[in-house]
Motif scaffolding. Structure first.
Motif, PDB file in Angstrom:
ATOM      1  N   GLU A 213      -7.293   2.372   6.669  1.00 18.00           N
ATOM      2  CA  GLU A 213      -8.551   1.786   6.216  1.00 18.00           C
ATOM      3  C   GLU A 213      -8.290   0.718   5.152  1.00 18.00           C
ATOM      4  O   GLU A 213      -8.908  -0.360   5.170  1.00 18.00           O
ATOM      5  CB  GLU A 213      -9.455   2.889   5.653  1.00 18.00           C
ATOM      6  CG  GLU A 213     -10.872   2.454   5.356  1.00 18.00           C
ATOM      7  CD  GLU A 213     -11.637   2.012   6.599  1.00 18.00           C
ATOM      8  OE1 GLU A 213     -12.527   1.144   6.461  1.00 18.00           O
ATOM      9  OE2 GLU A 213     -11.331   2.511   7.715  1.00 18.00           O
ATOM     10  N   LYS A 214      -7.345   0.976   4.257  1.00 17.40           N
ATOM     11  CA  LYS A 214      -7.017   0.018   3.200  1.00 17.40           C
ATOM     12  C   LYS A 214      -6.410  -1.267   3.763  1.00 17.40           C
ATOM     13  O   LYS A 214      -6.554  -2.342   3.169  1.00 17.40           O
ATOM     14  CB  LYS A 214      -6.065   0.651   2.192  1.00 17.40           C
ATOM     15  CG  LYS A 214      -6.696   1.718   1.314  1.00 17.40           C
ATOM     16  CD  LYS A 214      -5.673   2.343   0.376  1.00 17.40           C
ATOM     17  CE  LYS A 214      -6.296   3.461  -0.450  1.00 17.40           C
ATOM     18  NZ  LYS A 214      -5.279   4.132  -1.303  1.00 17.40           N
ATOM     19  N   THR A 215      -5.708  -1.167   4.888  1.00 16.52           N
ATOM     20  CA  THR A 215      -5.095  -2.371   5.463  1.00 16.52           C
ATOM     21  C   THR A 215      -6.142  -3.412   5.853  1.00 16.52           C
ATOM     22  O   THR A 215      -5.835  -4.603   5.945  1.00 16.52           O
ATOM     23  CB  THR A 215      -4.238  -2.036   6.699  1.00 16.52           C
ATOM     24  OG1 THR A 215      -5.072  -1.489   7.731  1.00 16.52           O
ATOM     25  CG2 THR A 215      -3.132  -1.050   6.351  1.00 16.52           C
ATOM     26  N   LYS A 216      -7.382  -2.951   6.053  1.00 16.31           N
ATOM     27  CA  LYS A 216      -8.455  -3.888   6.438  1.00 16.31           C
ATOM     28  C   LYS A 216      -8.825  -4.835   5.294  1.00 16.31           C
ATOM     29  O   LYS A 216      -9.512  -5.831   5.517  1.00 16.31           O
ATOM     30  CB  LYS A 216      -9.681  -3.104   6.891  1.00 16.31           C
ATOM     31  CG  LYS A 216      -9.444  -2.283   8.160  1.00 16.31           C
ATOM     32  CD  LYS A 216     -10.672  -1.467   8.539  1.00 16.31           C
ATOM     33  CE  LYS A 216     -10.421  -0.623   9.783  1.00 16.31           C
ATOM     34  NZ  LYS A 216     -11.604   0.222  10.133  1.00 16.31           N
ATOM     35  N   ASP A 217      -8.364  -4.521   4.085  1.00 22.64           N
ATOM     36  CA  ASP A 217      -8.645  -5.380   2.929  1.00 22.64           C
ATOM     37  C   ASP A 217      -7.681  -6.564   2.837  1.00 22.64           C
ATOM     38  O   ASP A 217      -7.834  -7.417   1.959  1.00 22.64           O
ATOM     39  CB  ASP A 217      -8.553  -4.565   1.629  1.00 22.64           C
ATOM     40  CG  ASP A 217      -9.605  -3.471   1.561  1.00 22.64           C
ATOM     41  OD1 ASP A 217     -10.666  -3.620   2.194  1.00 22.64           O
ATOM     42  OD2 ASP A 217      -9.353  -2.457   0.875  1.00 22.64           O
ATOM     43  N   TYR A 218      -6.705  -6.608   3.732  1.00 30.06           N
ATOM     44  CA  TYR A 218      -5.673  -7.641   3.657  1.00 30.06           C
ATOM     45  C   TYR A 218      -5.669  -8.520   4.903  1.00 30.06           C
ATOM     46  O   TYR A 218      -5.916  -8.047   6.017  1.00 30.06           O
ATOM     47  CB  TYR A 218      -4.283  -7.008   3.503  1.00 30.06           C
ATOM     48  CG  TYR A 218      -4.089  -6.230   2.224  1.00 30.06           C
ATOM     49  CD1 TYR A 218      -3.552  -6.838   1.090  1.00 30.06           C
ATOM     50  CD2 TYR A 218      -4.451  -4.882   2.148  1.00 30.06           C
ATOM     51  CE1 TYR A 218      -3.364  -6.129  -0.085  1.00 30.06           C
ATOM     52  CE2 TYR A 218      -4.275  -4.164   0.976  1.00 30.06           C
ATOM     53  CZ  TYR A 218      -3.730  -4.789  -0.146  1.00 30.06           C
ATOM     54  OH  TYR A 218      -3.556  -4.085  -1.306  1.00 30.06           O
ATOM     55  N   ASP A 219      -5.372  -9.784   4.702  1.00 25.65           N
ATOM     56  CA  ASP A 219      -5.194 -10.733   5.802  1.00 25.65           C
ATOM     57  C   ASP A 219      -3.687 -10.826   6.046  1.00 25.65           C
ATOM     58  O   ASP A 219      -2.953 -11.399   5.235  1.00 25.65           O
ATOM     59  CB  ASP A 219      -5.765 -12.095   5.413  1.00 25.65           C
ATOM     60  CG  ASP A 219      -5.549 -13.143   6.498  1.00 25.65           C
ATOM     61  OD1 ASP A 219      -5.318 -12.752   7.661  1.00 25.65           O
ATOM     62  OD2 ASP A 219      -5.587 -14.345   6.163  1.00 25.65           O
TER      63      ASP A 219
ATOM     64  N   SER B 248      -6.546   6.947   5.533  1.00 20.42           N
ATOM     65  CA  SER B 248      -7.007   6.125   4.407  1.00 20.42           C
ATOM     66  C   SER B 248      -6.138   4.888   4.234  1.00 20.42           C
ATOM     67  O   SER B 248      -6.632   3.818   3.850  1.00 20.42           O
ATOM     68  CB  SER B 248      -7.009   6.948   3.116  1.00 20.42           C
ATOM     69  OG  SER B 248      -5.704   7.386   2.778  1.00 20.42           O
TER      70      SER B 248
ATOM     71  N   ILE C 238       0.853  -1.191   0.000  1.00 17.64           N
ATOM     72  CA  ILE C 238       0.000   0.000   0.000  1.00 17.64           C
ATOM     73  C   ILE C 238       0.890   1.242   0.000  1.00 17.64           C
ATOM     74  O   ILE C 238       1.733   1.394   0.894  1.00 17.64           O
ATOM     75  CB  ILE C 238      -0.916   0.043   1.247  1.00 17.64           C
ATOM     76  CG1 ILE C 238      -1.767  -1.215   1.330  1.00 17.64           C
ATOM     77  CG2 ILE C 238      -1.796   1.288   1.225  1.00 17.64           C
ATOM     78  CD1 ILE C 238      -2.585  -1.301   2.623  1.00 17.64           C
TER      79      ILE C 238
END
Length: 307
Positions: free
Chosen positions: A256-262, A253, A243
């Protein structure tokens, strides 16, 4: 004017005299103003202490032994990271450089009106493109005055698990950290302190290899897309993505984008924003490390991950 070499400093410490001119005169006067003048002022004109400045400092440090605080070595920090993984806890490693310190100190210990007159902190060229009353703090992505950011960074120091501090005792390095710690009454003896170069120094241990080999890793920073390919070429197959961080103000932001990753571990190289990102990710039980400019060294081939 170039700095004197180490050999020249040693010569001046041994044979410097008061009325020498030019660069040597500045160096000799700096040494005097930085040490012996304090002794002279404490003693006054009618007292004499038959010891040199080195002996006086050594005696002073011995008298303050109970106040000495350890700056932990990389292997200790690496072990703390391993313990946090075993306990399924988050752990954040942040570093404080002069940019972070100036941001935390502006209008508190250092007036903005004085900072903006120093090209070391605000380039005149940057001022030409800034709105009136807004001053870009060099290399940070922060515009001062910004007291909200100042408080955010200050609170962050206490929330981080390991805090890298400057070892060099220059005015805006460890000198300013000491002033900030005293002003805020930080509980230094209860904090896990290490060197601000911890991002580099952890690579003297095998911890990065362990994390990259055994855990799902997210890369955060503007060079991390390139780094993702670099790590994969090195045989690390657990990279889940990267990212970019276009500026300090983008950290909400990015988080927030880190929540899309495991992922289990975040390696972050995003300037001052790294501190905020790492602390917040640790609250989500992630291992988050500000690796600083180690990523530049890896990509340039100057360093490699210690295995």
């Amino acid at each position: 004017m170039q700095k004197p070499s180490r050999k020249e400093w040693l010569r001046l410490k041994k044979m410097g005299y008061a009325d020498v001119q030019g660069q040597e005169g500045i160096a000799v006067e700096s040494m005097y103003q930085g040490g012996d003048v304090y002794v002279r002022n404490q003693l006054g004109e009618h007292s004499f202490l038959p010891h040199n400045i080195q002996d006086i400092i050594e005696a002073g440090i011995k008298s303050l032994e109970k106040e000495i605080i350890p700056v932990q070595k990389p292997d200790i920090i690496a072990e703390e990271i391993r313990k946090s993984i075993e306990l399924s806890q988050g752990f954040s490693v942040i570093s404080l450089g002069d940019g972070e310190m100036i941001a935390m100190a502006h209008d508190l210990l250092l007036p903005t009106k004085e900072l903006i007159q120093n090209p070391r902190f605000v380039y005149p060229e940057l001022l030409k493109h800034s709105p009136k009353g807004h001053y870009p703090l060099l290399h940070t992505g922060i515009t001062i005055p910004n007291h909200t950011v100042r408080e955010l960074l200050t609170n962050n120091v206490l929330e981080a698990d390991a805090v890298g501090i400057p070892i060099a005792r220059y005015p805006t390095y460890q000198g300013l950290f000491n002033q900030l710690a005293a002003h805020h009454k930080w509980p230094l003896k209860k904090m896990l302190l290490t060197t601000s170069a911890i991002g580099y120094r952890l690579n003297n241990t095998p911890i990065y290899n362990e994390l990259l080999t055994n855990h799902k890793v997210l890369l955060i920073g503007n060079l991390m897309h390139e780094a993702e390919q670099y790590f994969k070429n090195q045989g690390y197959t657990n990279i889940v993505g990267s990212i970019p961080v276009p500026g300090f103000d983008s950290h909400p932001s990015v988080l927030e984008k880190t929540k899309d990753y495991d992922f289990d571990v975040a390696l972050v190289a995003a300037g001052v924003a790294s501190n905020i990102i790492c602390v917040q990710l640790a609250k989500r039980k992630k291992i988050a490390i500000d690796i600083g400019r180690l990523i530049d060294e890896l990509l340039s081939g100057k360093k490699s991950i210690k295995r």
